[in-house]
Design a protein around this motif. Structure first.
Motif, short mmCIF file in Angstrom:
data_model
loop_
_atom_site.label_atom_id
_atom_site.label_comp_id
_atom_site.label_asym_id
_atom_site.label_seq_id
_atom_site.Cartn_x
_atom_site.Cartn_y
_atom_site.Cartn_z
N LEU A 132 0.82 -1.21 0.00
CA LEU A 132 0.00 0.00 0.00
C LEU A 132 0.86 1.26 0.00
O LEU A 132 0.61 2.22 -0.74
CB LEU A 132 -0.90 -0.01 1.23
N SER A 133 1.92 1.24 0.83
CA SER A 133 2.71 2.45 0.97
C SER A 133 3.50 2.76 -0.30
O SER A 133 3.68 3.92 -0.65
CB SER A 133 3.64 2.33 2.17
N VAL A 134 3.96 1.70 -0.98
CA VAL A 134 4.71 1.94 -2.21
C VAL A 134 3.80 2.57 -3.27
O VAL A 134 4.18 3.51 -3.96
CB VAL A 134 5.35 0.62 -2.71
N VAL A 135 2.58 2.05 -3.34
CA VAL A 135 1.62 2.64 -4.28
C VAL A 135 1.35 4.11 -3.91
O VAL A 135 1.38 5.00 -4.76
CB VAL A 135 0.29 1.84 -4.28
N LEU A 136 1.13 4.35 -2.62
CA LEU A 136 0.85 5.72 -2.17
C LEU A 136 2.05 6.63 -2.41
O LEU A 136 1.89 7.81 -2.75
CB LEU A 136 0.49 5.73 -0.68
N GLU A 137 3.24 6.08 -2.25
CA GLU A 137 4.43 6.90 -2.45
C GLU A 137 4.46 7.41 -3.88
O GLU A 137 4.69 8.60 -4.13
CB GLU A 137 5.68 6.06 -2.14
N ARG A 138 4.16 6.50 -4.84
CA ARG A 138 4.18 6.89 -6.26
C ARG A 138 3.05 7.85 -6.62
O ARG A 138 3.20 8.75 -7.42
CB ARG A 138 4.09 5.63 -7.15
N LEU A 139 1.88 7.63 -5.99
CA LEU A 139 0.72 8.43 -6.39
C LEU A 139 0.62 9.74 -5.63
O LEU A 139 0.23 10.76 -6.18
CB LEU A 139 -0.57 7.63 -6.13
N VAL A 140 0.95 9.71 -4.33
CA VAL A 140 0.68 10.86 -3.48
C VAL A 140 1.95 11.53 -2.97
O VAL A 140 2.19 12.71 -3.23
CB VAL A 140 -0.20 10.44 -2.27
N PHE A 141 2.77 10.76 -2.27
CA PHE A 141 3.89 11.38 -1.56
C PHE A 141 4.92 11.98 -2.51
O PHE A 141 5.59 12.94 -2.17
CB PHE A 141 4.54 10.38 -0.60
N VAL A 142 5.02 11.40 -3.71
CA VAL A 142 6.01 11.90 -4.65
C VAL A 142 5.77 13.38 -4.96
O VAL A 142 6.69 14.15 -5.22
CB VAL A 142 6.01 11.01 -5.92
N ASN A 143 4.51 13.79 -4.86
CA ASN A 143 4.19 15.20 -5.12
C ASN A 143 4.64 16.13 -4.01
O ASN A 143 4.61 17.35 -4.16
CB ASN A 143 2.67 15.37 -5.27
N PHE A 145 10.93 4.04 1.93
CA PHE A 145 9.56 4.37 2.33
C PHE A 145 8.78 3.10 2.64
O PHE A 145 8.06 3.01 3.65
CB PHE A 145 8.87 5.15 1.20
N GLY A 146 8.95 2.08 1.78
CA GLY A 146 8.28 0.80 2.00
C GLY A 146 8.72 0.15 3.30
O GLY A 146 7.90 -0.32 4.10
N ILE A 147 10.04 0.15 3.53
CA ILE A 147 10.55 -0.46 4.77
C ILE A 147 10.02 0.29 5.99
O ILE A 147 9.56 -0.32 6.96
CB ILE A 147 12.10 -0.46 4.77
N GLY A 148 10.07 1.61 5.92
CA GLY A 148 9.60 2.41 7.05
C GLY A 148 8.14 2.16 7.37
O GLY A 148 7.76 1.98 8.53
N SER A 149 7.32 2.11 6.31
CA SER A 149 5.89 1.88 6.53
C SER A 149 5.65 0.46 7.02
O SER A 149 4.80 0.23 7.89
CB SER A 149 5.12 2.09 5.23
N GLY A 150 6.41 -0.49 6.50
CA GLY A 150 6.29 -1.87 6.94
C GLY A 150 6.63 -2.00 8.42
O GLY A 150 5.96 -2.73 9.16
N LEU A 151 7.66 -1.28 8.86
CA LEU A 151 8.01 -1.33 10.27
C LEU A 151 6.90 -0.71 11.13
O LEU A 151 6.59 -1.21 12.21
CB LEU A 151 9.33 -0.59 10.53
N ALA A 152 6.31 0.37 10.63
CA ALA A 152 5.19 0.96 11.36
C ALA A 152 4.07 -0.07 11.51
O ALA A 152 3.49 -0.24 12.59
CB ALA A 152 4.66 2.19 10.63
N ALA A 153 3.79 -0.80 10.41
CA ALA A 153 2.76 -1.83 10.46
C ALA A 153 3.12 -2.91 11.48
O ALA A 153 2.28 -3.39 12.24
CB ALA A 153 2.56 -2.46 9.08
N LEU A 154 4.41 -3.29 11.50
CA LEU A 154 4.87 -4.28 12.47
C LEU A 154 4.60 -3.78 13.89
O LEU A 154 4.08 -4.52 14.74
CB LEU A 154 6.37 -4.54 12.26
N GLY A 155 4.97 -2.50 14.14
CA GLY A 155 4.74 -1.93 15.47
C GLY A 155 3.26 -1.90 15.81
O GLY A 155 2.87 -2.23 16.93
N GLY A 156 2.44 -1.50 14.84
CA GLY A 156 1.00 -1.45 15.09
C GLY A 156 0.44 -2.82 15.42
O GLY A 156 -0.40 -2.96 16.30
#
Lengths: 292, 388
Positions: free
Chosen positions: A79-90, A198-209
């Motif tokens: 999800l985060s990789v998709v969002l990075e390309r669509l949203v965060f890149v801006n 970005f993917g790793i960071g978001s994945g770690l957040a998911a792990l923490g959650g």
């Protein structure tokens, strides 16, 4: 009356386990802030989504807890990789206020979405039996779950250390944090490093959650509720400094636990006093080398 | 002659239509104002359950009056509460209000309500002093001091010598502590410790640790329902306190919320005025209607019940007075009004406009593999304790 040793070990073990959950959730933001200078206030949303995925597949499909955690991390990374390309890149290079508005907006969308699909209440997690109950550590009893969280935290720390220090990706990442334009010049694809980080960071957040859900209950407001704690860790760590963010997260955990245990009526804001003092003394972050 | 008859018939039909249109225009608009979204959204959702269940069971007319319900969302913010109440009164022309998720919201809207004299039904807000804010407030829940005194008295009668008080560090928590301590001590017990738990608390284990070290016979809690209550109970259970200590709360483990907890909640006691398991025909209709409309696994809470009973009162008044809901006349009629609620017999105390009702002590138990609140004792017809 319990002994001082028992109280002290309580503060240490509970503080460290709490701190390590904060670390796992926050480290992704520390890295991506350092890399992309993007103020991603929606980082907590990744932790929340991770937790909801883990608990969702556990309760609805009876998938065991470890697999559910893996599913949560994988789902959020995708999800985060998709969002990075669509949203965060801006947002790269956008003014900070734009970043704040945009990512806070994402938070509210996630909060609304979680409320629609899972209801406004707590989304309860039933930890597997082997993680519930207490174990006698000699000095006193401890919750197995807390020890599990500490163990997971340490695994993440070692894993990240190996990635940063021993892999070529880690070297590229450190280079990109320190000097992105020079890194580009020597032919490293910084954008790709961005996406992976970005993917790793978001994945770690998911792990923490997911693994922290026994301690920080999942609810739609999760992304906002824990944002302050995450930002404390990020602010005191300095850009992309993993060692500092580990120290800060554990410090936050211990100070918060000790504060609430020793002076409960002040416990709510002792941690903020520490934050203010540290920000005044070391505005660049706890372990950042001072500019000459 | 035939045409004459036809004409007469037509006139009758037209007149009949006219009359029925006037009857249809005789609509009483009820404004519901509260947190429908945001962190307190559970309240708004459960009110809606209560209101819609009542209207499903009783239709949308009370006597000749059609009842129409309009919702406004405060998102839990007292500043919005006043504005939304005003909007409902001025724009939507509502003649009765049901609302407010938290006491400060009700207090914020009170000046508007007083000015236009709109009867306002409070499903659950529990601040003891709140009723002084408006003579048009009718409380359908409880005054939080009452629970604490009931709990203190019951605990003493059941052999509890020492108590530890742990309440959330905001007004209702302080109200509970201030009501519990003198009640417990004047009944011969000792309060060995008292903590105000900051609302920002995420990890409750430091408080569980303090309480466990004090080794009290009982713990009087007041922790907001939802994430905080779940975490607090888990932390107490991790110290083994659910088994050997009486843990007493109020609304932390509502029937509708029990599924949020894991098995460690077993043994948790509450002093409150309703349990889904109460055995009376009104409760059977209420729970049955709720589950028929919203699903078998939906359980009522005191929020659901409060909104349901608010509608019961509005219907009762509208049946007699029609849509002409004059504030003072409505309050006059409701003073000392008594009816059969799903909670049992309830009377609105003429003095305080608060319920005189049964209280129950209930305990969470495993009933056929499901966690349920089981009534272990009933304290009949408790009078509200005066505020401030």
């Amino acid at each position: 009356m319990a002994s001082a040793a028992s109280s002290l070990t309580f503060i240490l073990l509970y503080g460290v386990s709490y701190g390590l959950v904060l670390f796992i959730i926050s480290i992704g933001l520390v890295i991506t802030m350092g890399l992309m200078r993007v103020m991603n206030l929606a980082h907590g949303a990744f932790a929340a989504i991770g937790g909801y995925i883990a608990v969702g597949v556990m309760t609805n499909f009876g998938i065991p807890f470890p697999l559910a955690v893996v599913a949560a991390v994988a789902g959020v990374v995708a999800l985060s990789v998709v969002l990075e390309r669509l949203v965060f890149v801006n947002l790269y290079g956008a003014p900070e206020l734009d970043q704040v508005l945009m990512t806070i907006g994402i938070n509210f969308i996630v909060i609304g979405g979680l409320t629609i699909f899972f209801g406004p209440n707590v989304y309860p997690i039933n930890l597997p039996d082997y993680l519930t109950g207490n174990v006698d550590l000699g000095i006193r009893n401890f919750e197995i779950y807390r020890l599990f969280v500490i163990a997971m935290g340490l695994i993440v720390v070692v894993g990240l250390w190996i990635m940063f220090e021993k892999t070529s990706f880690g070297a590229k990442l450190r280079a990109a944090v320190d000097n992105p334009s020079m890194t580009r010049v020597i032919g490293i694809n910084v954008n790709r490093v961005f996406i992976i980080a970005f993917g790793i960071g978001s994945g770690l957040a998911a792990l923490g959650g997911a693994i922290g859900a026994g301690m920080l209950p999942l609810e739609p407001y999760y992304p906002m509720k824990y944002l302050v704690l995450v930002l404390v860790v990020v602010a005191l760590s300095g850009f992309g400094n993993m060692r500092a963010s580990l120290a800060v997260a554990v410090l936050v955990g211990i100070v918060d636990t000790a504060g609430r245990f020793l002076v409960p009526s002040l416990g709510g804001f002792i941690i903020y006093i520490v934050l203010v003092v540290l920000m005044v003394l070391r505005p660049e972050g706890l372990f950042t080398k001072r500019a000459a | 002659m035939v045409t004459q008859g036809n004409r007469l018939g037509t006139i009758t039909v037209v007149a009949g239509l006219l009359i029925s249109t006037t009857a249809m225009a005789d609509t009483l608009k009820v404004g519901v104002v509260g947190p429908m979204t945001g962190p307190l959204a559970v309240m708004g959702e459960q009110w809606r359950h209560g209101i819609e269940t009542f209207m499903e069971l009783n239709g949308d007319t009370a006597g000749d009056t059609t009842i129409e319900v309009v919702y406004r969302d405060t998102m839990g913010n007292p500043a919005n509460a006043k504005q939304m109440a005003q909007e409902l009164i001025v724009r939507e022309r509502v003649q009765a209000l049901v609302g407010f998720g938290i006491s400060p919201s009700a207090a914020a809207a009170a000046p508007v309500i007083n000015e236009v004299q709109i009867p306002t039904f409070l499903p659950h807000v529990a601040s003891p002093a709140l009723m002084e804010a408006s003579p048009y407030f009718v409380r359908l829940g409880q005054n939080i001091a009452t629970n604490a005194q009931v709990a203190a008295k019951w605990a003493r009668e059941n052999g509890m010598e020492s108590a530890y008080v742990a309440v959330a560090d905001y007004a209702p928590g302080h109200d509970v502590a201030n009501a519990f301590k003198p009640a417990f001590e004047s009944a011969g017990g000792t309060v060995t410790g008292s903590d105000n738990v900051p609302l920002s608390t995420v990890d409750f284990s430091p408080f569980a640790e303090r309480i466990a070290e004090a080794q009290p016979d009982m713990v009087q809690l007041f922790i907001p329902p939802g994430a905080q209550a779940v975490s607090m109970v888990k932390a107490l259970a991790a110290r083994g306190m659910m088994e050997d200590t009486l843990i007493m709360g109020q609304g932390e483990a509502e029937d509708s919320d029990i599924h949020l907890f894991d098995g460690t909640i077993k043994g948790f006691h509450s002093a409150i005025y309703y349990s889904e398991s109460l055995d009376n025909p009104e409760n059977a209709a209420f729970v049955g209607g709720l589950q028929a409309k919203f699903g078998e696994d939906v359980l009522p809470s005191t929020f659901t019940l409060g909104a349901y009973d608010a509608m019961a009162l509005i219907y009762a008044v509208a049946e007699e007075m029609g849509a002409d809901f004059d504030g003072d006349a409505v309050m006059e009629k409701l003073s000392g009004y008594s009816w059969a609620s799903p909670r049992g017999k309830i009377t609105l105390d003429a003095e305080s406009r608060e319920p005189i009702q049964d209280f129950v002590i209930r305990r969470v138990e495993d009933v056929d593999g499901q966690l349920r609140n089981v009534v272990v004792d009933t304290i009949p017809q408790v009078h509200p304790i005066s505020g401030s």
